[in-house]
Design an enzyme around this catalytic site. Structure first.
Site, PDB file in Angstrom:
ATOM      1  NE  ARG A 246      47.439  37.545  42.181  1.00 38.57           N
ATOM      2  CZ  ARG A 246      47.575  38.702  41.565  1.00 38.57           C
ATOM      3  NH1 ARG A 246      46.977  39.778  42.044  1.00 38.57           N
ATOM      4  NH2 ARG A 246      48.280  38.795  40.461  1.00 38.57           N
TER       5      ARG A 246
ATOM      6  CB  SER B  82      51.961  42.500  29.379  1.00 36.02           C
ATOM      7  OG  SER B  82      52.483  42.773  30.655  1.00 36.02           O
TER       8      SER B  82
ATOM      9  CB  CYS C 197      58.266  54.268  29.496  1.00 33.63           C
ATOM     10  SG  CYS C 197      56.709  55.126  29.867  1.00 33.63           S
TER      11      CYS C 197
ATOM     12  NE  ARG D   2      50.265  36.486  36.240  1.00 30.57           N
ATOM     13  CZ  ARG D   2      50.686  37.729  36.447  1.00 30.57           C
ATOM     14  NH1 ARG D   2      49.826  38.740  36.348  1.00 30.57           N
ATOM     15  NH2 ARG D   2      51.937  37.983  36.749  1.00 30.57           N
TER      16      ARG D   2
ATOM     17  CG  ASN E 185      50.730  48.716  35.426  1.00 28.55           C
ATOM     18  OD1 ASN E 185      50.676  47.506  35.224  1.00 28.55           O
ATOM     19  ND2 ASN E 185      51.431  49.536  34.665  1.00 28.55           N
TER      20      ASN E 185
END
Length: 474
Positions: free
Chosen positions: A23, A40, A44, A71, A328
């Site tokens: 990006r 991805s 949890c 992306r 992350n």
């Protein structure tokens, strides 16, 4: 395009870094290698999928391969990086067509962690699972679902090989199950099994489940598990799992129990072997040592996620606390750094929450006195119980808070919380205080919100701070 940014690992840290770098620098080659087909996904969420509260395993996916490629990221699944050569700045990659070399300008190691099963014998038997991969979650859901209720939509993720699940789908669900390990996975899986009305045994080698949450929370979790009908084996060492092909018994120092299925959740270990011979430094945890920007000791190599250590906000030393937000956040920061604008990965406090049936639990910082003393503090703790709302307002529930502080400085070191009424989210107040090196006296003066439906005038955290401040001042 040039100067490839190569990412090893396609989960939280890896794809966060890849997406952010692309990006910020669209002309940069960004290449991700993931050794499995899964990318991805919400690790949890797996116990809640097994329980049936999440309908489809596909609901646990954050990004699809197509979305990653949209992306501009060059994603390669089922490709394993098997060697790193820092001098030549290349990695060796094994894929379906053989092994090839991939040059890099910057390299991120985001290889995660793996479930530990040793030293327990018999973990290779059929119907023994760990909860560290989506295949295990899919197999467990299939096995626990009566054949007449099985639906392909439960496994609709694009990656699940339904032929591999057929043997589980066609079998009748188990009746008696065991969970070895009373940590996050153990408590959550015990709830999942009891939610399906299975006879459930939980084995824990210490005297309480969830040891990182401390004694007060551990005692409350014990009570909730017991009330829910979980057969607790505390202070019990599992010696082996036994059976002829498939697991049939748990053999422990308190005797043997006949079972149909076992989940082993005794911990995880960082996947750092890939860089063990490269000059990249490993910490005492076995995870990769990184600096404030996620850089390793080798130029051009970064590490993030469950394979990496980070700086602890209380001790100032590197620590290994493998959690999703940490992965992350660090990945995103590294992606920005690699793109040309350095961003710190952020410090960690070990903030975590856990649900045990209706009980919500939270922890942050350092609450263990031995660990606090090893870090140079003189720890003092107090535990209180207070209402979650105004006493006259419906829904008020007892909330237990433990705070730990340094006797000399008064600095808050950590805390835990447990209760049924929005208790877990209150831990964020303590986490914020830790990141600002707040004293207990300062915490007592925090201007927290009050209204009868949400909190008493004195929030349980403020009550705990008042009590602990009084002890420190005595």
């Amino acid at each position: 395009m040039s100067d490839p940014f190569v990412v090893v690992g396609g989960d939280a840290a890896g794809l966060s870094a890849a997406s952010k770098c692309k990006r910020e620098d669209p002309d940069r080659d960004v290449i991700v290698y993931e050794k499995s087909e899964w990318i991805s996904y919400a690790h949890c969420g797996m116990p809640y999928y097994v329980k049936g509260e999440v309908d489809s395993i596909g609901d646990l996916l954050s990004l699809s391969p197509a979305e990653v490629r949209e992306r501009g990221v060059d994603l390669h699944r089922n490709h394993e990086v098997v060697e790193v050569d820092p001098e030549r700045q290349t990695v060796s990659v094994e894929g379906a067509d053989g092994t090839f070399e991939q040059p890099y300008d910057d390299l991120l190691i985001a290889t995660g962690a793996r479930a530990v099963t040793e030293p327990i014998d018999g973990t290779d038997l059929d119907d023994v699972f760990t909860m560290h991969h989506m295949h295990s979650a899919a197999a467990l859901r299939a096995l626990l679902t009566p054949p007449e209720e099985a639906d392909d939509a439960m496994f609709d993720a694009g990656y699940v090989d339904l032929s591999e699940l057929s043997e589980y789908v066609e079998r009748d669900p188990p009746e008696t199950v065991a969970v070895v390990g009373g940590g996050y996975v153990g408590v959550e899986m015990a709830e999942a099994f009891r939610g399906r009305d299975l006879d459930t045994h939980l084995y824990q080698r210490s005297d309480r489940p969830a040891p990182p949450f401390g004694e007060a929370v551990g005692d409350e979790i014990t009570a909730y598990l017991d009330d829910a009908g979980v057969d607790l084996h505390l202070n019990t060492e599992v010696e082996a799992l036994a059976g002829d092909g498939s697991v049939e018994r748990v053999v422990a120092d308190d005797g043997a129990v006949e079972v149909d299925l076992v989940v082993v959740g005794i911990g995880i270990r960082p996947n750092a072997e890939l860089v063990a011979e490269t000059g990249v430094e490993l910490g005492g945890s076995g995870a990769i040592v990184t600096d404030e920007y996620g850089r390793t000791a080798v130029e051009g190599i970064y590490a993030a996620g469950d394979c990496a250590e980070n700086r602890h906000t209380v001790t100032g030393e590197n620590d290994w606390v493998p959690l999703g937000l940490t992965a992350n956040r660090a990945g995103r920061a590294i992606g920005q750094t690699v793109a040309g604008e350095p961003a710190p990965v952020g410090e960690i406090a070990g903030t975590a929450v856990l649900k045990a049936f209706d009980l919500e639990c939270g922890r942050t910082g350092i609450i263990d006195h031995d660990r606090a003393e090893a870090a140079g503090f003189d720890p003092v703790s107090e535990t209180i119980t207070a209402g979650s709302r105004s006493g006259y307002y419906p829904g008020n529930a007892e909330t237990t808070v433990t705070l730990t502080a340094d006797r000399e400085s008064g600095r808050l070191l950590g805390g835990t919380i447990a209760g049924e009424d929005r208790a877990a989210i209150r831990i964020d107040t303590l986490a914020t205080a830790l990141h600002e090196a707040t004293t207990v006296e300062e915490l007592e003066r925090f201007d927290l919100a009050y209204a009868p439906p949400f909190s008493p005038v004195w929030d349980p955290i403020l009550v705990a701070a008042k009590v602990l401040d009084g002890t420190l001042s005595a």
